[in-house]
Design an enzyme around this catalytic site. Structure first.
Site, PDB file in Angstrom:
ATOM      1  N   GLU A   1      -2.590   8.173  -2.822  1.00 41.79           N
ATOM      2  CA  GLU A   1      -3.076   8.030  -4.191  1.00 41.79           C
ATOM      3  C   GLU A   1      -1.934   7.663  -5.126  1.00 41.79           C
ATOM      4  O   GLU A   1      -0.866   8.283  -5.084  1.00 41.79           O
ATOM      5  CB  GLU A   1      -3.739   9.321  -4.661  1.00 41.79           C
TER       6      GLU A   1
ATOM      7  N   GLY B   1     -11.805   7.356  -3.081  1.00 42.74           N
ATOM      8  CA  GLY B   1     -11.281   6.660  -1.908  1.00 42.74           C
ATOM      9  C   GLY B   1     -12.237   6.705  -0.732  1.00 42.74           C
ATOM     10  O   GLY B   1     -12.401   5.719   0.004  1.00 42.74           O
TER      11      GLY B   1
ATOM     12  N   HIS C   1      -8.964   0.606  -5.348  1.00 38.63           N
ATOM     13  CA  HIS C   1      -8.711   0.993  -3.961  1.00 38.63           C
ATOM     14  C   HIS C   1      -8.500  -0.222  -3.073  1.00 38.63           C
ATOM     15  O   HIS C   1      -9.187  -1.235  -3.208  1.00 38.63           O
ATOM     16  CB  HIS C   1      -9.874   1.829  -3.416  1.00 38.63           C
TER      17      HIS C   1
ATOM     18  N   CYS D   1     -11.750  10.789 -10.701  1.00 40.36           N
ATOM     19  CA  CYS D   1     -11.413  11.492  -9.458  1.00 40.36           C
ATOM     20  C   CYS D   1     -12.700  12.081  -8.908  1.00 40.36           C
ATOM     21  O   CYS D   1     -13.319  12.944  -9.541  1.00 40.36           O
ATOM     22  CB  CYS D   1     -10.386  12.596  -9.728  1.00 40.36           C
TER      23      CYS D   1
ATOM     24  N   CYS E   1      -9.668  12.234  -1.126  1.00 41.95           N
ATOM     25  CA  CYS E   1      -9.866  11.433  -2.342  1.00 41.95           C
ATOM     26  C   CYS E   1     -11.323  11.009  -2.355  1.00 41.95           C
ATOM     27  O   CYS E   1     -11.767  10.267  -1.466  1.00 41.95           O
ATOM     28  CB  CYS E   1      -8.944  10.217  -2.350  1.00 41.95           C
TER      29      CYS E   1
END
Length: 274
Positions: A209, A221, A163, A71, A218
């Site tokens: 997510e 992301g 992703h 993360c 994110c």
């Protein structure tokens, strides 16, 4: 046990110092604490743990209890927590994650505390098999994928997490996010970024997510979206890409590797009654 509520651009987690004591069943605890009505509230929990190969280790659990590999917003906050608690010294640290070791650089506010963190996120993986997905090829850029009867052009990027980036109206996240996450093309599920180019090397993004639904930001992301924007010719890799999310902005640099720079904020602390 003391907890720390922190966020990176609104991507918020409940953090625990596990350098000296352990938490039993973190999967169940994440579900319990993430509830914004009956718990502390957050996108999950993150544990600051000892590491034999880095300054510290991050374990993160989504709101549904599933363990995540990485993360970006979370690792910035974890680095700040490790620095603020004195587990690391100086202006840099290394963090062990399930996606490898991440190297962080700290910047400080007027109070002397860490306020901004730059993270070396490593090189993106671009092959269809690296997501993983049912797509083939060394790069999946602008390939068609049908979701709920609508054909989308998708670009796939693995930044430690899988992703799927779509250049469309970011509001599409509200009706298509869940369907992307659980589409058969992604056997391990996927995070999906709905992205719009809004200026010179500036993109706007909303994100769904896996395991948490739509979040305010994110980090991985944002990195994936910036990489996808470069691969599709929408942004220039020679300059940082500004990614605007619901919770604020991140600066993403992409050459052979990806660097992410953004804020890390402590909101409050509390005591957990088990």
């Amino acid at each position: 046990m003391k907890f720390y509520k922190m966020h990176g651009l609104g991507n918020d987690y409940v953090y625990f110092d596990c350098m000296r004591e352990q938490i039993a069943e973190p999967e169940k605890l994440s579900v319990r604490l993430s509830d914004r009505h009956f718990g502390v509230g957050g996108d999950g929990i993150i544990l600051l743990c000892p590491s034999e190969i880095a300054d510290c280790k991050m374990r993160m659990f989504n709101a549904d209890g599933s363990e995540g590999r990485m993360c970006g917003n979370g690792v910035r906050c974890l680095g700040k927590l490790a620095r603020d608690l004195g587990y690391v010294k100086g202006d840099t640290c290394t963090v062990e994650t399930l996606s490898g070791i991440k190297r962080l650089e700290f910047f400080y506010g007027e109070d002397g505390a860490v306020c901004t963190v730059r993270v070396n996120m490593g090189a993106p993986l671009l092959a269809g098999a690296d997501i993983p997905s049912t797509f083939v090829g060394e790069r999946v850029v602008g390939q068609p994928l049908e979701i709920d009867g609508v054909s989308y052009a998708v670009t796939l990027v693995n930044m430690g997490n899988p992703h799927c980036v779509v250049f469309t109206d970011p509001a599409e996240v509200e009706k298509a996010g869940c369907s992307f996450e659980r589409n058969a093309a992604f056997p391990d599920r996927v995070n999906t970024e709905f992205v719009k180019v809004v200026g010179d090397n500036i993109i706007e993004m909303r994100v769904w997510e896996r395991g948490s639904g739509e979040t305010y930001a994110c980090g991985t992301g944002a990195c994936a979206a910036a990489v996808a924007a470069v691969l599709n010719g929408f942004c220039d890799a020679s300059r940082p890409v500004t990614v605007r999310l619901l919770g604020g902005e991140l600066q993403i640099e992409y050459s052979d590797v990806v660097y992410m720079t953004g804020g890390a904020t402590l909101v409050f602390t509390g005591e957990l009654i088990v």
